[in-house]
Design an enzyme around this catalytic site. Structure first.
Site, PDB file in Angstrom:
ATOM      1  N   HIS A 258      40.404  -5.636  18.763  1.00  0.00           N
ATOM      2  CA  HIS A 258      41.325  -5.060  19.746  1.00  0.00           C
ATOM      3  C   HIS A 258      42.355  -4.126  19.110  1.00  0.00           C
ATOM      4  CE1 HIS A 258      39.973  -8.100  22.718  1.00  0.00           C
ATOM      5  NE2 HIS A 258      40.111  -8.992  21.769  1.00  0.00           N
TER       6      HIS A 258
HETATM    7  O1  RIB Z   1      44.483  -9.482  23.869  1.00  0.00           O
HETATM    8  C1  RIB Z   1      44.327  -9.112  22.517  1.00  0.00           C
HETATM    9  C2  RIB Z   1      45.664  -8.972  21.886  1.00  0.00           C
HETATM   10  O2  RIB Z   1      46.321 -10.228  21.859  1.00  0.00           O
HETATM   11  C3  RIB Z   1      45.583  -8.547  20.399  1.00  0.00           C
HETATM   12  O3  RIB Z   1      46.720  -7.782  20.082  1.00  0.00           O
HETATM   13  C4  RIB Z   1      45.639  -9.842  19.666  1.00  0.00           C
HETATM   14  O4  RIB Z   1      46.214  -9.693  18.350  1.00  0.00           O
HETATM   15  C5  RIB Z   1      46.570 -10.637  20.531  1.00  0.00           C
HETATM   16  O5  RIB Z   1      47.895 -10.282  20.181  1.00  0.00           O
END
Ligand code: RIB
Ligand code: CA
Length: 310
Positions: free
Chosen positions: A239
């Site tokens: 992500h």
């Molecule tokens: O939903 C994914 C996000 O949430 C990413 O930034 C992960 O590190 C968590 O913080």
């Protein structure tokens, strides 16, 4: 080459660590600073992890500043079941020798944005508490941010509720403050980040490099691999690396202009990023972009090159 000045705000969890290691490998980026925020883990862990991951990357020159220990209004809910008790999968890495920065993240980020006179791109990959706090403490900050690229939100779907993504859900009030501030926000939500995955074969290849970075990758990703959403049941969604790679290689991503605002009242919809992408009912103020597609093969190549280089 004119490098792109960037600032990274992170809640230094496992995928944040991949984002930081990838960021330090991109010759297009000039990382002007990093700030830590509570989210995946406590502020103390996020701050230490950011320092230590940058040290592992040989970048103790990048200054790390401590930001908010909790969301604006909601209670802090960390995710040890995904990121471990220490935030990086309960793996221990060499501690950084960099001096501890006493200045708070809000002043440090504002001062850097002023110094660069509107050329700073801010990349936020955790809850938006620090960004919002900087806006509130220094209202003219919005005039000095070239654009804010976030990992957060989702035009459709959610991962912490059926319609909310973790970073926004963790601090929806801060997120709303940011989306209403007028800063140009480029949102890398689940729409694109669930497509930005390392397949099981990609993971095996990175582990096969057998260097300090790949060993850290292997150890820190064991827990998240077991629990986090995966693309069609395999691999790991990176992500937080999406906005990082976008800044250096925008050609790999597809985004659409839109207005985006955050639900902060709903019992069921709390934290949903409501974008006017798929409706004729467009917002009056539409100063954002939502990213929905990625050239995954090239994205994965960049991550692999980052880890192979150690
Ligand atoms: O939903 C994914 C996000 O949430 C990413 O930034 C992960 O590190 C968590 O913080
Ligand atoms: Ca994160």
């Amino acid at each position: 080459m004119n490098k792109i000045p960037v600032w990274i705000d992170t809640d230094t969890g496992v995928d944040d660590a991949v984002a930081l290691i990838t960021a330090t490998s991109l010759k297009e980026l000039d990382i002007k600073g990093v700030s830590a925020v509570a989210g995946n883990t406590t502020i103390e862990n996020a701050f230490r992890n950011a320092r230590d991951v940058l040290s592992l990357a040989g970048r103790e020159d990048i200054r790390v500043f401590k930001g908010s220990a909790r969301p604006f209004i909601k209670e802090l809910h960390i995710a040890p079941h995904v990121h471990g008790e220490n935030g990086i999968g309960d793996v221990t890495i060499e501690p950084s020798n960099a001096p501890i920065e006493e200045k708070n993240a809000f002043d440090a980020l504002y001062e850097k944005a002023r110094e660069l006179n509107g050329e700073l791109t801010v990349i936020a990959v955790g809850p938006l508490t620090n960004i919002a706090a900087t806006i509130i403490k220094h209202p003219d900050f919005v005039n000095y941010v070239k654009c804010l690229c976030i990992m957060g939100g989702a035009v459709e779907g959610g991962n912490i509720t059926p319609c909310a993504e973790f970073n926004i859900y963790e601090d929806p009030h801060a997120a709303q403050c940011v989306f209403k501030s007028g800063i140009k926000v480029k949102m890398f939500g689940l729409d694109v980040t669930l497509k930005a995955y390392l397949s099981d074969d990609d993971i095996a290849e990175i582990i096969s490099y057998n260097n300090k970075a790949s060993r850290f990758f292997e150890g820190s990703n064991k827990l998240i691999y077991a629990v986090q959403e995966r693309h069609n049941g395999n691999g790991l969604c990176e992500h937080d690396t999406c906005p990082i790679v976008y800044v250096a290689h925008p050609e790999l991503f597809t985004g659409k202009p839109c207005g985006i605002y955050v639900e902060t009242q709903g019992e069921i919809t709390m934290g949903k990023t409501v974008a006017d992408l798929y409706t004729d009912h467009k917002y009056e103020d539409r100063h954002c972009e939502a990213y929905i597609d990625i050239n995954r093969e090239e994205f994965v190549k960049i991550i692999k090159e980052a880890y192979r280089a150690y």
